[in-house]
Design a protein around this motif. Structure first.
Motif, PDB file in Angstrom:
ATOM      1  N   LYS A 149       0.813  -1.224   0.000  1.00 54.45           N
ATOM      2  CA  LYS A 149       0.000   0.000   0.000  1.00 54.45           C
ATOM      3  C   LYS A 149       0.847   1.276   0.000  1.00 54.45           C
ATOM      4  O   LYS A 149       0.450   2.293  -0.553  1.00 54.45           O
ATOM      5  N   ALA A 187      -3.284   5.496   6.902  1.00 56.61           N
ATOM      6  CA  ALA A 187      -3.821   6.840   7.131  1.00 56.61           C
ATOM      7  C   ALA A 187      -2.882   7.675   8.005  1.00 56.61           C
ATOM      8  O   ALA A 187      -2.642   8.857   7.725  1.00 56.61           O
ATOM      9  N   SER A 196      -5.097  -0.312   7.255  1.00 55.28           N
ATOM     10  CA  SER A 196      -5.710   0.922   6.761  1.00 55.28           C
ATOM     11  C   SER A 196      -5.480   2.089   7.726  1.00 55.28           C
ATOM     12  O   SER A 196      -5.251   3.219   7.295  1.00 55.28           O
ATOM     13  N   VAL A 197      -5.505   1.835   9.023  1.00 57.54           N
ATOM     14  CA  VAL A 197      -5.248   2.889  10.014  1.00 57.54           C
ATOM     15  C   VAL A 197      -3.785   3.335   9.945  1.00 57.54           C
ATOM     16  O   VAL A 197      -3.494   4.540   9.979  1.00 57.54           O
ATOM     17  N   GLY A 252       0.054   8.737   5.969  1.00 57.52           N
ATOM     18  CA  GLY A 252      -0.295   9.858   5.107  1.00 57.52           C
ATOM     19  C   GLY A 252      -0.330  11.180   5.859  1.00 57.52           C
ATOM     20  O   GLY A 252       0.126  12.220   5.357  1.00 57.52           O
ATOM     21  N   ALA A 253      -0.873  11.159   7.079  1.00 55.64           N
ATOM     22  CA  ALA A 253      -0.931  12.373   7.888  1.00 55.64           C
ATOM     23  C   ALA A 253       0.476  12.863   8.240  1.00 55.64           C
ATOM     24  O   ALA A 253       0.752  14.068   8.192  1.00 55.64           O
TER      25      ALA A 253
END
Length: 195
Positions: A25, A177, A173-174, A180-181
């Motif tokens: 990912k 995220a 997925s967490v 990305g932050a």
């Protein structure tokens, strides 16, 4: 990602998938398995060092400020019973350079639920089957109400962010995220001036 968490036994079989899923990912260059002194997931910036020779690709590593300690319900239960929970929390509290600690608790049950309907009667006498006394102690998972209390204590008293994920896919997925932050924030201001 701490490489010791990857495929370290049957109960951690999903952790090998965690490294592969994160790499698929985020890209293979964004994820590395190595021995971490603390936590299970740690973000670092690779910042070019101005003191290096121009033809050198040398860089230094700078903490992004966030670390994640990942526990399944069974891992959390075992760490409470054997004392690792308090020791790990203390080490996380005392670690320099951290802006945030995420205590990620993974399991399909209701972590912050009021009651544990599925687990009712689990700890009543006679439910241990034919296992010996030591087996009952070693294989016993604490009730979800105890794990919920622990999670609340970790969040309110210790000041950690406690996130409940329901599966390895949800955990991935967490983490994506959060990655990305952190990318959006960029490296600390002092390091940006160096680069």
């Amino acid at each position: 990602l701490d490489h010791r968490e990857v495929g370290a036994g049957r109960e951690h079989a999903a952790r090998g998938a965690l490294l592969a899923d994160l790499a698929s990912k985020l890209g293979a260059d964004a994820v590395e398995g190595r021995a971490l002194p603390l936590g299970d997931v740690l973000w670092v910036w690779q910042v070019e060092s101005p003191d290096c020779w121009s033809e050198s690709a040398a860089s230094k590593e700078v903490l992004a400020g966030w670390i994640t300690e990942r526990k399944t319900f069974a891992d959390l239960s075992a760490s409470i019973v054997d004392g690792r929970y308090d020791e790990q929390k203390l080490r996380l509290l005392e670690a320099p350079g951290l802006d945030g600690v995420v205590y990620m608790i993974e399991g399909s049950g209701e972590l912050f639920g009021i009651s544990d309907i599925a687990g009712e009667g689990r700890d009543k006498p006679g439910n241990a089957g034919h296992r010996g006394f030591g087996q009952r102690l070693l294989n016993r998972m604490l009730p979800l109400s105890t794990l919920s209390t622990t999670a609340v204590h970790t969040q309110i008293i210790s000041g950690f962010h406690v996130w409940h994920t329901t599966s390895t896919a949800h955990t991935v997925s967490v983490l994506v995220a959060l990655h990305g932050a952190l990318l959006g924030q960029g490296p600390p201001a002092a390091e940006r001036a160096v680069a």
